[in-house]
Design a protein around this motif. Structure first.
Motif, short mmCIF file in Angstrom:
data_model
loop_
_atom_site.label_atom_id
_atom_site.label_comp_id
_atom_site.label_asym_id
_atom_site.label_seq_id
_atom_site.Cartn_x
_atom_site.Cartn_y
_atom_site.Cartn_z
N UNK A 93 20.15 13.35 33.75
CA UNK A 93 18.75 13.24 34.16
C UNK A 93 18.61 12.19 35.25
N UNK A 94 17.55 12.31 36.04
CA UNK A 94 17.28 11.33 37.10
C UNK A 94 16.69 10.05 36.53
N UNK A 95 15.98 10.16 35.41
CA UNK A 95 15.37 9.01 34.77
C UNK A 95 15.38 9.26 33.27
N UNK A 96 15.74 8.26 32.49
CA UNK A 96 15.77 8.39 31.04
C UNK A 96 14.90 7.32 30.40
N UNK A 97 13.91 7.78 29.64
CA UNK A 97 13.08 6.89 28.84
C UNK A 97 13.46 7.09 27.38
N UNK A 98 13.44 6.02 26.60
CA UNK A 98 13.72 6.12 25.17
C UNK A 98 12.67 5.37 24.40
N UNK A 99 12.30 5.90 23.24
CA UNK A 99 11.37 5.18 22.38
C UNK A 99 12.11 4.02 21.71
N UNK A 100 11.35 3.06 21.22
CA UNK A 100 11.95 1.93 20.52
C UNK A 100 12.66 2.38 19.25
N UNK A 101 12.33 3.59 18.76
CA UNK A 101 12.96 4.11 17.55
C UNK A 101 14.24 4.89 17.83
N UNK A 102 14.56 5.11 19.09
CA UNK A 102 15.73 5.93 19.44
C UNK A 102 17.02 5.21 19.05
N UNK A 103 17.99 6.02 18.66
CA UNK A 103 19.33 5.52 18.34
C UNK A 103 20.35 6.43 19.02
N UNK A 104 21.49 5.86 19.37
CA UNK A 104 22.50 6.58 20.15
C UNK A 104 23.86 6.43 19.49
N UNK A 105 24.69 7.49 19.56
CA UNK A 105 26.04 7.40 19.04
C UNK A 105 26.89 8.54 19.60
N UNK A 106 28.16 8.23 19.87
CA UNK A 106 29.17 9.24 20.16
C UNK A 106 30.05 9.36 18.91
N UNK A 107 29.75 10.29 18.00
CA UNK A 107 30.47 10.33 16.72
C UNK A 107 31.70 11.24 16.72
N UNK A 108 31.98 11.88 17.86
CA UNK A 108 33.00 12.92 17.86
C UNK A 108 34.34 12.44 17.33
N UNK A 109 34.72 11.22 17.66
CA UNK A 109 36.03 10.71 17.23
C UNK A 109 36.11 10.59 15.72
N UNK A 110 34.97 10.44 15.05
CA UNK A 110 34.93 10.33 13.59
C UNK A 110 34.87 11.69 12.90
N UNK A 111 34.54 12.74 13.66
CA UNK A 111 34.30 14.05 13.06
C UNK A 111 35.32 15.10 13.49
N UNK A 112 36.39 14.67 14.16
CA UNK A 112 37.40 15.62 14.59
C UNK A 112 36.91 16.56 15.67
N UNK A 113 35.94 16.10 16.47
CA UNK A 113 35.37 16.90 17.55
C UNK A 113 35.74 16.27 18.89
N UNK A 114 35.44 16.99 19.97
CA UNK A 114 35.81 16.51 21.30
C UNK A 114 34.64 16.72 22.27
N UNK A 115 34.20 15.66 22.96
CA UNK A 115 33.18 15.84 23.99
C UNK A 115 33.74 16.65 25.17
N UNK A 116 32.83 17.22 25.95
CA UNK A 116 33.24 17.94 27.16
C UNK A 116 33.79 16.95 28.18
N UNK A 117 34.83 17.35 28.88
CA UNK A 117 35.41 16.48 29.91
C UNK A 117 34.37 16.13 30.96
N UNK A 175 32.85 5.67 23.33
CA UNK A 175 33.50 6.93 22.98
C UNK A 175 34.58 6.74 21.93
N UNK A 176 35.37 5.66 22.03
CA UNK A 176 36.46 5.43 21.09
C UNK A 176 36.01 4.72 19.82
N UNK A 177 34.89 4.02 19.90
CA UNK A 177 34.40 3.29 18.73
C UNK A 177 33.63 4.15 17.75
N UNK A 178 32.80 5.05 18.27
CA UNK A 178 32.03 5.94 17.41
C UNK A 178 30.97 5.27 16.57
N UNK A 179 30.49 4.11 17.01
CA UNK A 179 29.49 3.36 16.25
C UNK A 179 28.10 3.53 16.88
#
Length: 259
Positions: A126-150, A169-173
Protein backbone atom coordinates in the motif's frame (compact mmCIF):
# COMPACT_ATOMS: atom_id res chain seq x y z
CA UNK A 1 -17.42 3.09 -10.40
CA UNK A 2 -19.69 0.42 -8.92
CA UNK A 3 -18.83 -3.24 -8.48
CA UNK A 4 -22.35 -4.28 -7.62
CA UNK A 5 -22.07 -7.34 -9.85
CA UNK A 6 -19.25 -8.63 -7.62
CA UNK A 7 -21.42 -8.26 -4.54
CA UNK A 8 -24.65 -9.89 -5.79
CA UNK A 9 -23.65 -13.27 -4.29
CA UNK A 10 -22.08 -13.94 -0.87
CA UNK A 11 -18.62 -12.49 -1.18
CA UNK A 12 -15.31 -12.69 0.66
CA UNK A 13 -14.52 -9.14 -0.48
CA UNK A 14 -17.08 -6.37 -0.18
CA UNK A 15 -16.57 -3.45 -2.56
CA UNK A 16 -18.37 -0.23 -1.71
CA UNK A 17 -19.79 2.03 -4.38
CA UNK A 18 -17.34 4.71 -5.44
CA UNK A 19 -17.64 7.97 -3.50
CA UNK A 20 -15.39 10.99 -4.06
CA UNK A 21 -13.07 8.87 -6.18
CA UNK A 22 -12.61 6.18 -3.51
CA UNK A 23 -13.73 2.54 -3.26
CA UNK A 24 -13.46 0.69 0.06
CA UNK A 25 -12.56 -3.00 -0.25
CA UNK A 26 -13.40 -4.92 2.93
CA UNK A 27 -12.06 -8.42 3.56
CA UNK A 28 -15.14 -10.30 4.79
CA UNK A 29 -14.29 -13.93 5.56
CA UNK A 30 -15.41 -14.69 9.14
CA UNK A 31 -14.24 -15.26 11.71
CA UNK A 32 -10.74 -13.87 11.00
CA UNK A 33 -10.62 -12.72 7.35
CA UNK A 34 -8.12 -15.47 6.57
CA UNK A 35 -6.72 -15.68 3.05
CA UNK A 36 -8.78 -18.51 1.60
CA UNK A 37 -8.38 -19.42 -2.05
CA UNK A 38 -11.71 -17.75 -2.75
CA UNK A 39 -10.75 -14.50 -1.00
CA UNK A 40 -7.36 -14.29 -2.73
CA UNK A 41 -8.93 -14.92 -6.14
CA UNK A 42 -11.75 -12.46 -5.59
CA UNK A 43 -9.51 -9.68 -4.28
CA UNK A 44 -7.12 -10.13 -7.22
CA UNK A 45 -10.00 -10.01 -9.71
CA UNK A 46 -11.54 -6.97 -8.02
CA UNK A 47 -8.27 -5.01 -8.11
CA UNK A 48 -7.69 -5.93 -11.76
CA UNK A 49 -11.27 -4.94 -12.63
CA UNK A 50 -10.88 -1.58 -10.92
CA UNK A 51 -7.50 -1.00 -12.55
CA UNK A 52 -8.82 -1.87 -16.00
CA UNK A 53 -11.89 0.34 -15.95
CA UNK A 54 -12.28 3.99 -16.89
CA UNK A 55 -11.57 6.49 -14.14
CA UNK A 56 -9.83 4.02 -11.82
CA UNK A 57 -10.58 5.04 -8.22
CA UNK A 58 -8.36 5.12 -5.17
CA UNK A 59 -8.79 2.10 -2.90
CA UNK A 60 -8.95 1.74 0.87
CA UNK A 61 -8.32 -1.84 1.97
CA UNK A 62 -9.59 -2.91 5.41
CA UNK A 63 -11.10 -5.88 7.24
CA UNK A 64 -14.59 -6.59 8.52
CA UNK A 65 -15.01 -6.32 12.28
CA UNK A 66 -12.54 -4.99 14.82
CA UNK A 67 -10.56 -8.11 15.82
CA UNK A 68 -8.93 -9.00 12.51
CA UNK A 69 -7.69 -7.12 9.48
CA UNK A 70 -6.42 -10.39 8.03
CA UNK A 71 -5.36 -13.63 9.73
CA UNK A 72 -2.97 -14.51 6.93
CA UNK A 73 -3.12 -17.82 5.09
CA UNK A 74 -6.17 -19.98 5.80
CA UNK A 75 -4.51 -22.79 7.79
CA UNK A 76 -7.68 -24.88 7.99
CA UNK A 77 -7.98 -24.81 4.22
CA UNK A 78 -4.29 -25.50 3.64
CA UNK A 79 -3.62 -28.21 6.21
CA UNK A 80 -4.71 -31.13 3.99
CA UNK A 81 -3.20 -29.85 0.76
CA UNK A 82 -0.50 -31.78 -1.03
CA UNK A 83 2.64 -30.07 -2.35
CA UNK A 84 1.21 -29.43 -5.82
CA UNK A 85 -1.94 -27.81 -4.41
CA UNK A 86 0.18 -25.68 -2.07
CA UNK A 87 2.27 -24.52 -5.00
CA UNK A 88 -0.90 -23.44 -6.83
CA UNK A 89 -2.03 -21.62 -3.71
CA UNK A 90 1.29 -19.77 -3.42
CA UNK A 91 1.14 -18.82 -7.12
CA UNK A 92 -2.34 -17.37 -6.58
CA UNK A 93 -1.15 -15.27 -3.63
CA UNK A 94 1.87 -14.12 -5.66
CA UNK A 95 -0.58 -12.89 -8.32
CA UNK A 96 -2.48 -10.94 -5.64
CA UNK A 97 0.72 -9.23 -4.48
CA UNK A 98 1.46 -8.34 -8.12
CA UNK A 99 -2.03 -6.83 -8.48
CA UNK A 100 -1.44 -4.72 -5.37
CA UNK A 101 2.00 -3.64 -6.57
CA UNK A 102 0.76 -2.79 -10.07
CA UNK A 103 -2.31 -0.82 -8.92
CA UNK A 104 -1.46 2.59 -10.35
CA UNK A 105 -3.90 4.66 -8.27
CA UNK A 106 -3.74 5.45 -4.54
CA UNK A 107 -3.91 2.37 -2.32
CA UNK A 108 -4.42 2.98 1.40
CA UNK A 109 -4.54 0.23 4.02
CA UNK A 110 -6.57 0.56 7.23
CA UNK A 111 -5.44 -2.17 9.65
CA UNK A 112 -8.28 -2.57 12.12
CA UNK A 113 -7.08 -5.56 14.16
CA UNK A 114 -4.73 -8.54 13.94
CA UNK A 115 -2.59 -8.42 10.80
CA UNK A 116 -0.91 -11.76 10.27
CA UNK A 117 1.63 -13.07 7.75
CA UNK A 118 0.20 -12.48 4.29
CA UNK A 119 -1.86 -9.61 5.70
CA UNK A 120 1.37 -7.75 6.48
CA UNK A 121 2.73 -8.59 3.03
CA UNK A 122 -0.39 -7.05 1.45
CA UNK A 123 -0.18 -3.93 3.63
CA UNK A 124 3.42 -3.34 2.60
CA UNK A 125 2.32 -2.86 -1.02
CA UNK A 126 0.00 0.00 0.00
CA UNK A 127 1.02 3.62 -0.48
CA UNK A 128 -0.04 4.51 3.07
CA UNK A 129 -0.81 2.26 6.03
CA UNK A 130 -2.86 3.34 9.03
CA UNK A 131 -3.35 1.05 12.02
CA UNK A 132 -5.66 1.28 14.99
CA UNK A 133 -4.17 1.30 18.48
CA UNK A 134 -5.71 -2.18 18.85
CA UNK A 135 -3.88 -3.65 15.84
CA UNK A 136 -1.36 -6.43 16.34
CA UNK A 137 1.13 -7.85 13.85
CA UNK A 138 2.95 -11.17 13.51
CA UNK A 139 4.74 -13.34 10.95
CA UNK A 140 3.84 -16.79 12.39
CA UNK A 141 4.78 -18.92 9.39
CA UNK A 142 8.02 -20.20 10.91
CA UNK A 143 6.02 -21.55 13.88
CA UNK A 144 3.34 -23.21 11.74
CA UNK A 145 5.41 -24.98 9.10
CA UNK A 146 4.31 -22.48 6.45
CA UNK A 147 6.26 -20.28 4.05
CA UNK A 148 5.65 -16.65 3.05
CA UNK A 149 5.75 -15.74 -0.64
CA UNK A 150 9.22 -14.76 -1.86
CA UNK A 151 7.71 -11.58 -3.32
CA UNK A 152 6.34 -10.77 0.13
CA UNK A 153 9.64 -11.55 1.85
CA UNK A 154 11.46 -9.33 -0.66
CA UNK A 155 9.03 -6.52 0.06
CA UNK A 156 9.46 -6.94 3.82
CA UNK A 157 13.22 -6.71 3.49
CA UNK A 158 13.02 -3.77 1.07
CA UNK A 159 10.73 -1.72 3.31
CA UNK A 160 12.00 -2.68 6.76
CA UNK A 161 15.66 -3.40 6.09
CA UNK A 162 17.57 -6.64 6.54
CA UNK A 163 17.91 -6.71 10.33
CA UNK A 164 14.25 -5.95 11.11
CA UNK A 165 13.08 -8.40 8.44
CA UNK A 166 15.22 -11.17 9.91
CA UNK A 167 14.02 -10.45 13.44
CA UNK A 168 10.33 -10.47 12.51
CA UNK A 169 10.30 -13.31 9.95
CA UNK A 170 12.64 -15.66 11.86
CA UNK A 171 11.35 -14.78 15.33
CA UNK A 172 7.64 -15.31 14.75
CA UNK A 173 6.67 -13.19 17.75
CA UNK A 174 3.72 -10.72 17.80
CA UNK A 175 4.20 -6.97 18.14
CA UNK A 176 1.87 -4.03 18.58
CA UNK A 177 0.91 -1.17 16.28
CA UNK A 178 3.49 1.21 17.72
CA UNK A 179 6.29 -1.29 17.16
CA UNK A 180 4.96 -1.75 13.61
CA UNK A 181 5.18 2.01 13.16
CA UNK A 182 8.74 2.03 14.48
CA UNK A 183 9.98 -0.61 12.01
CA UNK A 184 8.11 0.95 9.08
CA UNK A 185 5.14 -1.36 8.43
CA UNK A 186 2.72 1.34 9.59
CA UNK A 187 2.83 5.04 8.71
CA UNK A 188 0.53 6.23 11.49
CA UNK A 189 -1.29 4.74 14.48
CA UNK A 190 -4.75 6.20 15.16
CA UNK A 191 -7.72 5.49 17.39
CA UNK A 192 -9.98 2.67 16.18
CA UNK A 193 -13.00 4.98 15.85
CA UNK A 194 -11.02 7.33 13.60
CA UNK A 195 -9.26 4.72 11.47
CA UNK A 196 -11.51 4.47 8.43
CA UNK A 197 -12.31 8.20 8.41
CA UNK A 198 -8.61 9.12 8.33
CA UNK A 199 -7.76 6.46 5.74
CA UNK A 200 -10.58 7.59 3.44
CA UNK A 201 -9.61 11.26 3.80
CA UNK A 202 -6.06 10.39 2.77
CA UNK A 203 -7.31 8.33 -0.18
CA UNK A 204 -9.57 11.19 -1.35
CA UNK A 205 -6.69 13.66 -1.16
CA UNK A 206 -4.42 11.31 -3.13
CA UNK A 207 -7.17 10.61 -5.68
CA UNK A 208 -7.28 14.34 -6.47
CA UNK A 209 -3.66 14.30 -7.65
CA UNK A 210 -3.02 14.05 -11.42
CA UNK A 211 -3.41 10.31 -12.15
CA UNK A 212 -0.62 10.11 -14.75
CA UNK A 213 1.89 11.71 -12.38
CA UNK A 214 0.79 9.51 -9.49
CA UNK A 215 1.14 6.35 -11.59
CA UNK A 216 4.57 7.32 -12.89
CA UNK A 217 5.84 8.08 -9.40
CA UNK A 218 4.54 4.77 -8.03
CA UNK A 219 6.26 2.86 -10.82
CA UNK A 220 9.54 4.69 -10.24
CA UNK A 221 9.34 4.06 -6.49
CA UNK A 222 9.17 0.30 -6.94
CA UNK A 223 12.36 -1.10 -5.48
CA UNK A 224 13.30 -2.95 -8.67
CA UNK A 225 13.79 0.20 -10.73
CA UNK A 226 17.03 1.08 -8.90
CA UNK A 227 18.74 -1.96 -10.41
CA UNK A 228 17.62 -1.24 -13.98
CA UNK A 229 20.30 -0.38 -16.53
CA UNK A 230 20.73 3.34 -17.07
CA UNK A 231 19.35 3.02 -20.59
CA UNK A 232 16.14 1.45 -19.30
CA UNK A 233 15.76 4.13 -16.64
CA UNK A 234 16.09 6.77 -19.37
CA UNK A 235 13.57 4.97 -21.60
CA UNK A 236 10.99 4.89 -18.82
CA UNK A 237 11.71 8.51 -17.87
CA UNK A 238 11.13 9.69 -21.45
CA UNK A 239 7.97 7.58 -21.86
CA UNK A 240 6.51 8.80 -18.55
CA UNK A 241 7.40 12.41 -19.34
CA UNK A 242 5.59 12.17 -22.66
CA UNK A 243 2.51 10.70 -20.98
CA UNK A 244 2.48 13.27 -18.18
CA UNK A 245 2.97 16.28 -20.44
CA UNK A 246 0.12 15.13 -22.67
CA UNK A 247 -2.21 14.38 -19.75
CA UNK A 248 -5.04 16.95 -19.30
CA UNK A 249 -5.11 16.65 -15.50
CA UNK A 250 -1.35 17.17 -15.23
CA UNK A 251 -1.58 20.10 -17.64
CA UNK A 252 -4.32 21.67 -15.53
CA UNK A 253 -2.18 21.27 -12.41
CA UNK A 254 0.76 22.98 -14.10
CA UNK A 255 -1.42 25.81 -15.34
CA UNK A 256 -2.97 26.23 -11.91
CA UNK A 257 0.45 26.38 -10.29
CA UNK A 258 1.70 29.05 -12.70
CA UNK A 259 -1.59 30.93 -12.45
Amino acid sequence: MSLASHNAAPSAVHASDEADGVVVLTLNHPPANALSNALVSELTTTLETLAGGPGTPAVVLTGAGERFFCAGGDIKEAIDLDADSMVERMASFHALLCALEDFARPLVCAVNGWCVGGGIEMALFADMVYASTEARFVFPEINHGMLPAVKGITRVRGVLGDRAARRLLLGGEPFDAFDAETVGIVDQVVEQDDLLTIAMADARAAAAKPPAVFAALKRALHSGTSSWPVEEQLRVTVADARTVFNDPAARAAREGFHG
